[in-house]
Design a protein around this motif. Structure first.
Motif, mmCIF file in Angstrom:
data_model
loop_
_atom_site.group_PDB
_atom_site.id
_atom_site.type_symbol
_atom_site.label_atom_id
_atom_site.label_comp_id
_atom_site.label_asym_id
_atom_site.label_seq_id
_atom_site.Cartn_x
_atom_site.Cartn_y
_atom_site.Cartn_z
ATOM 1 N N SER A 7 -6.011 -5.552 5.395
ATOM 2 C CA SER A 7 -5.001 -6.226 6.208
ATOM 3 C C SER A 7 -5.351 -6.114 7.684
ATOM 4 O O SER A 7 -5.757 -5.042 8.150
ATOM 5 N N ILE A 17 4.415 -6.836 7.600
ATOM 6 C CA ILE A 17 3.188 -6.672 6.825
ATOM 7 C C ILE A 17 2.690 -5.234 6.915
ATOM 8 O O ILE A 17 2.297 -4.628 5.906
ATOM 9 N N GLN A 20 4.895 -2.942 4.793
ATOM 10 C CA GLN A 20 4.807 -3.288 3.378
ATOM 11 C C GLN A 20 3.468 -2.879 2.768
ATOM 12 O O GLN A 20 3.425 -2.352 1.650
ATOM 13 N N HIS A 95 -4.292 -9.089 2.369
ATOM 14 C CA HIS A 95 -2.930 -9.455 2.797
ATOM 15 C C HIS A 95 -3.034 -10.367 4.011
ATOM 16 O O HIS A 95 -3.590 -9.994 5.046
ATOM 17 N N GLY A 97 -1.452 -13.074 6.953
ATOM 18 C CA GLY A 97 -0.404 -13.685 7.752
ATOM 19 C C GLY A 97 -0.764 -15.150 7.950
ATOM 20 O O GLY A 97 -1.594 -15.708 7.218
ATOM 21 N N THR A 120 -2.677 -12.203 -1.020
ATOM 22 C CA THR A 120 -1.232 -12.425 -0.925
ATOM 23 C C THR A 120 -0.861 -12.889 0.473
ATOM 24 O O THR A 120 -1.239 -12.239 1.462
ATOM 25 N N TRP A 121 -0.119 -13.993 0.567
ATOM 26 C CA TRP A 121 0.374 -14.493 1.854
ATOM 27 C C TRP A 121 1.773 -13.960 2.114
ATOM 28 O O TRP A 121 2.663 -14.057 1.271
ATOM 29 N N HIS A 122 1.958 -13.421 3.329
ATOM 30 C CA HIS A 122 3.244 -12.849 3.742
ATOM 31 C C HIS A 122 3.990 -13.755 4.721
ATOM 32 O O HIS A 122 5.055 -13.370 5.200
ATOM 33 N N SER A 123 3.437 -14.911 5.034
ATOM 34 C CA SER A 123 4.037 -15.786 6.049
ATOM 35 C C SER A 123 4.030 -17.226 5.567
ATOM 36 O O SER A 123 3.274 -17.591 4.652
ATOM 37 N N VAL A 151 4.682 -14.041 -1.166
ATOM 38 C CA VAL A 151 5.808 -13.114 -1.308
ATOM 39 C C VAL A 151 7.097 -13.789 -1.775
ATOM 40 O O VAL A 151 8.074 -13.103 -2.072
ATOM 41 N N ASN A 174 7.959 -8.645 -1.693
ATOM 42 C CA ASN A 174 7.934 -7.361 -1.010
ATOM 43 C C ASN A 174 8.768 -6.364 -1.814
ATOM 44 O O ASN A 174 9.685 -6.739 -2.538
ATOM 45 N N PHE A 285 9.920 -14.126 3.493
ATOM 46 C CA PHE A 285 10.635 -13.244 2.564
ATOM 47 C C PHE A 285 11.950 -12.770 3.165
ATOM 48 O O PHE A 285 13.014 -13.161 2.723
#
Length: 375
Positions: A7, A17, A20, A95, A97, A120-123, A151, A174, A285
């Motif tokens: 990340s 992020i 998490q 991970h 963004g 994995t996309w967090h945004s 997420v 998450n 999320f």
């Protein structure tokens, strides 16, 4: 399994992020996995690549000095390649963004090494979706065998569009420590007491703190008898504009913004509040909203945000189509005692499915998928 978590952002930076990924590392470790983290986030004073241990997790900081401490290092790939090749990893978990140059390098290097890779996309991509489609790296990763996820369902739609509908995009929400955020006893609410609405956010445009003030102002107009009060927990660059807008709206009577708080202080503010509101529309999320929901608070949020992943309309919160709808929902909850009590009871009695043990099982399934896709 031996897992590499990769990340751009990691502790000591504080954000969604960062926290998490570290919490995922700790919970994977509790489940019996060996975990090593890789990041481009520097420690203060760091001048070269360093290895440190945080809560039992080895963290490789492949970082260089950058303006404002930005987690960017175009020189990292050779060192990263050597460490991943020598590490004996079973899977790499990248991970992402919206813009994540180090994580992009990590995905490319891991796939070049034929290392099973989950991304994995967090945004939400929002306005960046066109440029990302043009560059084409999401589709390339999918074709190379990466197991793609996001997420929330909202975030997964964009990733699926970029990867191609023939490629599965899983949902990896998450996680939350349901013991740490368990409901606390709430003080009895006497007749005539104000209705306390709370929100936790960074004061920046994407989180919409200025629009939140307008929403609560309108809700107060609709339900003057409820005396709706707003408290915003957090700090950020829009603080002067938030203070100025509150003054324009007469917020001295109903608005407070005490700044950034510790987790314990946030929990206490939630215990003393009645409703949580999450006004951001570009929310992949919404971990702060999940924390509030876990403590028992009904949540008001836009239907198109990632908060809809764990809030069911009129069951444990209110999902709306626009700002006017959020104002209406606040006014409704402020004046409909039975509805508000029912939602609070549901959130107090029913654990969210995003508890860490459940999320770890989802993540393990995704790792198996990444391994299978490279066979």
């Amino acid at each position: 399994m031996k897992v590499a978590l990769l990340s751009d952002c990691y502790l000591p930076r504080l954000g969604g992020i960062e926290v998490q990924v570290h919490d995922l590392a700790r919970n994977l470790q509790k489940a019996g996995h060996e975990v090593v983290a890789f990041t481009a986030t520097r420690e203060p004073g760091q001048r070269r690549n360093e290895l440190e241990i945080i809560d039992g997790i080895p963290v490789h900081r492949l970082a260089i000095p950058m303006p404002h401490g930005l987690p960017i290092n175009p020189l990292a790939p050779p060192t990263l390649r050597r460490l991943l090749r020598a590490g004996g990893f079973d899977v790499a978990h990248v991970h992402m963004g919206v813009v994540a140059p180090f994580s992009m390098d990590c995905a490319r290097v891991a796939l070049d090494l034929d290392l099973p890779t989950a991304v994995t996309w967090h945004s939400l991509h929002a306005r960046m979706e066109g440029p990302i489609r043009l560059v084409g790296y999401v589709a390339r990763w999918a074709k190379s065998g990466a197991a793609l996820s996001a997420v929330s369902g909202v975030a997964a739609q964009s990733v699926s569009s970029l990867a191609g509908v023939q490629h599965k995009v899983a949902i990896l929400p998450n996680g939350i420590d349901t013991t740490q955020w368990a409901p606390l006893p709430r003080p009895p609410r006497g007749a005539g007491e104000p209705m306390r609405v709370v929100s936790a956010m960074r004061l920046m445009g994407r989180k919409r703190p200025l629009e939140l003030l307008d929403i609560v102002h309108e809700a107060r107009r609709q339900a003057p008898e409820a005396d709706i009060r707003l408290e915003v927990l957090g700090e950020g660059p829009l603080r002067p504009k938030v203070d100025a807008r509150a003054a324009e709206l007469g917020g001295d009577e109903w608005f407070t913004a005490p700044g950034r708080m510790t987790r314990t202080q946030v929990q206490e503010r939630y215990r003393l509040s009645d409703i949580y509101i999450a006004p951001a529309e570009l929310e992949a999320f919404g971990i702060a909203a999940l924390e509030a929901r876990t403590t028992g608070l009904p949540v008001v949020a836009p239907r198109k945000s990632g908060v809809s992943e764990f809030i069911e309309h009129r069951v444990n919160g209110m999902l709306t189509g626009d700002d006017a709808g959020m104002a209406d929902a606040l006014a409704r909850l402020a004046t409909d005692h039975s509805l508000r009590v029912a939602m609070t009871a549901h959130n107090t009695e029913v654990l969210p499915r995003e508890s860490w043990p459940s999320v770890v099982r989802m993540v393990e399934t995704e790792y198996v998928r990444a391994i299978d896709q490279l066979r």
